[in-house]
Design a protein around this motif. Structure first.
Motif, PDB file in Angstrom:
ATOM      1  N   GLY A 163     -15.031  34.873  16.581  1.00 15.71           N
ATOM      2  CA  GLY A 163     -14.649  35.822  15.551  1.00 15.71           C
ATOM      3  C   GLY A 163     -13.152  35.998  15.459  1.00 15.71           C
ATOM      4  N   ASP A 166      -9.913  35.574  18.195  1.00 18.51           N
ATOM      5  CA  ASP A 166     -10.371  34.689  19.270  1.00 18.51           C
ATOM      6  C   ASP A 166      -9.185  33.884  19.799  1.00 18.51           C
ATOM      7  OD1 ASP A 166     -11.487  32.751  20.895  1.00 18.51           O
ATOM      8  OD2 ASP A 166     -12.776  31.879  19.351  1.00 18.51           O
ATOM      9  N   ASP A 201     -20.446  37.099  17.905  1.00 18.24           N
ATOM     10  CA  ASP A 201     -19.234  37.743  17.407  1.00 18.24           C
ATOM     11  C   ASP A 201     -18.806  38.825  18.406  1.00 18.24           C
ATOM     12  OD1 ASP A 201     -17.442  39.529  15.883  1.00 18.24           O
ATOM     13  OD2 ASP A 201     -18.080  38.357  14.135  1.00 18.24           O
ATOM     14  N   ARG A 203     -17.123  41.361  18.031  1.00 12.40           N
ATOM     15  CA  ARG A 203     -17.248  42.717  17.492  1.00 12.40           C
ATOM     16  C   ARG A 203     -18.664  43.252  17.671  1.00 12.40           C
ATOM     17  NH1 ARG A 203     -15.004  41.167  11.681  1.00 12.40           N
ATOM     18  NH2 ARG A 203     -16.471  39.460  12.187  1.00 12.40           N
ATOM     19  N   ASP A 204     -19.658  42.367  17.588  1.00  8.80           N
ATOM     20  CA  ASP A 204     -21.034  42.793  17.827  1.00  8.80           C
ATOM     21  C   ASP A 204     -21.237  43.163  19.291  1.00  8.80           C
ATOM     22  OD1 ASP A 204     -21.640  42.316  15.166  1.00  8.80           O
ATOM     23  OD2 ASP A 204     -22.336  40.272  15.541  1.00  8.80           O
ATOM     24  N   ARG A 296     -24.479  40.170  13.452  1.00  7.82           N
ATOM     25  CA  ARG A 296     -24.193  39.978  12.032  1.00  7.82           C
ATOM     26  C   ARG A 296     -24.448  38.530  11.633  1.00  7.82           C
ATOM     27  NH1 ARG A 296     -18.501  42.182  11.846  1.00  7.82           N
ATOM     28  NH2 ARG A 296     -19.328  43.224  13.695  1.00  7.82           N
ATOM     29  N   GLU A 300     -20.688  35.680   7.974  1.00 14.30           N
ATOM     30  CA  GLU A 300     -19.723  36.783   7.982  1.00 14.30           C
ATOM     31  C   GLU A 300     -18.662  36.569   9.059  1.00 14.30           C
ATOM     32  OE1 GLU A 300     -19.635  41.582   8.920  1.00 14.30           O
ATOM     33  OE2 GLU A 300     -21.470  40.683   8.102  1.00 14.30           O
ATOM     34  N   THR A 301     -19.100  36.127  10.237  1.00 14.99           N
ATOM     35  CA  THR A 301     -18.145  35.846  11.309  1.00 14.99           C
ATOM     36  C   THR A 301     -17.160  34.763  10.886  1.00 14.99           C
ATOM     37  OG1 THR A 301     -19.689  36.493  13.047  1.00 14.99           O
ATOM     38  CG2 THR A 301     -17.918  34.989  13.668  1.00 14.99           C
ATOM     39  N   ASP A 304     -14.697  36.037   8.135  1.00 15.48           N
ATOM     40  CA  ASP A 304     -13.685  36.936   8.681  1.00 15.48           C
ATOM     41  C   ASP A 304     -12.677  36.178   9.546  1.00 15.48           C
ATOM     42  OD1 ASP A 304     -14.955  39.001   7.409  1.00 15.48           O
ATOM     43  OD2 ASP A 304     -15.871  39.848   9.203  1.00 15.48           O
ATOM     44  N   THR A 305     -13.147  35.151  10.242  1.00 12.63           N
ATOM     45  CA  THR A 305     -12.234  34.327  11.038  1.00 12.63           C
ATOM     46  C   THR A 305     -11.267  33.581  10.122  1.00 12.63           C
ATOM     47  OG1 THR A 305     -13.924  34.068  12.756  1.00 12.63           O
ATOM     48  CG2 THR A 305     -12.096  32.499  12.770  1.00 12.63           C
TER      49      THR A 305
END
Length: 337
Positions: A163, A166, A201, A203-204, A296, A300-301, A304-305
């Motif tokens: 994500g 990283d 991810d 964030r998850d 997610r 989406e990951t 966003d990356t």
């Protein structure tokens, strides 16, 4: 909740601090802040854990913490923080690198053997400890031993985290490669399309770590994403960035014979592992899902990356140079009718 994050300025530990602040908790990050500032809304106390004993840690952070989140890989650091704050609930972010069995698929804490612990933070002089990857896993085993001395503790063993932010460059390498690809361009893909692949991810994971901190989770669990194949993982990245590559798959023997490195770094094809290491990307995700880990969509990951990469972060990407990939594609074509 009064939450102390030992770290808080980079990748996972920063995401934990951000999420805890978002939920309204009192959050303080104890670190050198060498990787940047702490998240907005979090407090900061200066702490250099190298060589700091329990007294130095306690003097820096104070007492009365409900939960301590620690991502350290040095056993001495964990021993010091637990001794300094024995009454807090300690959440240790460990790693699946603690397992000595890297080939078995579908394993987890109940089925996989651990490395022998390496309790020293420094070199031991033993040639077996000279390999940073092997020493990392063994030191994390010792970190788990150390945190078990706390009044309450939860050990979470993540797999490959991806994500935005990283720092490893592994997953971002594929996002960049596909962002730069032309429609229909031939893109070299490693191994077998059906090889296992498993990413999560960060964030998850951060969200789940805060969940666990709030409910004082205990025990040991692998934190891994849903199992999939390398073909689908790469396809999700392509969909997210609007790429339409023509995948050209090269088997493991072909790549190793030509000096292509697996996993990460220059001259590598990231996310690819030989069969004796394939279990690293195929752990049992059921316990984490049952424990409330929410994941997610892969697209989406990746999206966003891609946005993060557009900001020009200071991260070293791995992968092959364009000329190296072109030479391998030519070699593959010469071998196939």
């Amino acid at each position: 909740m009064r939450l102390l994050v030992l770290g808080g300025t980079a990748f996972l530990s920063r995401a934990v601090a951000e999420e805890a602040v978002r939920r309204g908790h009192e959050v303080v990050c104890a670190c050198r802040a060498a990787s940047g500032p702490v998240p907005q809304g979090a407090g900061h106390v200066a702490l250099d854990r190298s060589g700091a004993g329990p007294a130095e840690v306690r003097d820096a952070v104070g007492v009365g913490w409900d939960v301590v989140v620690d991502v350290a890989r040095q056993p001495g650091w964990v021993r010091a923080s637990v001794a300094a704050l024995p009454d807090a609930h300690h959440v240790l972010v460990s790693t699946i690198s603690v397992y000595s069995d890297t080939a078995t698929r579908g394993g987890g804490p109940a089925t996989l053997a651990l490395h022998e612990p390496l309790r020293s933070d420094e070199g031991t002089g033993d040639p077996a400890d000279a390999d940073p990857a092997a020493a990392y896993g063994r030191r994390k085993v010792a970190c788990e031993e150390a945190v078990a001395e706390a009044a309450g503790h939860w050990v979470v063993r993540p797999g490959l985290l991806v994500g935005p932010d990283d720092p490893s460059g592994r997953y971002p390498t594929w996002v960049r490669r596909l962002l730069d690809s032309a429609p229909g361009e031939r893109v070299l893909a490693p191994g077998d399309p059906d090889d296992p692949c498993q990413v999560l991810d960060a964030r998850d994971l951060a969200d789940w770590l805060v969940d666990g901190a709030e409910r004082r989770s205990t025990g040991v669990v692998d934190a891994v994403g849903p199992p999939t194949t390398r073909a689908e993982a790469l396809a999700a990245v392509a969909r997210a960035v609007g790429a339409t590559p023509t995948w050209v798959w090269a088997d493991t023997a072909f790549l190793l014979e030509r000096g292509v490195a697996p996993w990460s770094g220059p001259g590598s094809l990231p996310l690819w592992l030989p069969p004796d290491l394939a279990g690293i990307l195929a752990h049992d995700d059921a316990p984490a899902r049952a424990g409330g880990l929410r994941v997610r969509p892969a697209e989406e990951t990746a999206a966003d990356t891609a946005v993060w990469l557009s900001t020009g972060p200071d991260v070293t990407l791995g992968g092959l140079e364009g000329s190296e990939e072109a030479a391998l594609l030519t070699a593959l074509a010469s071998l196939r009718p």
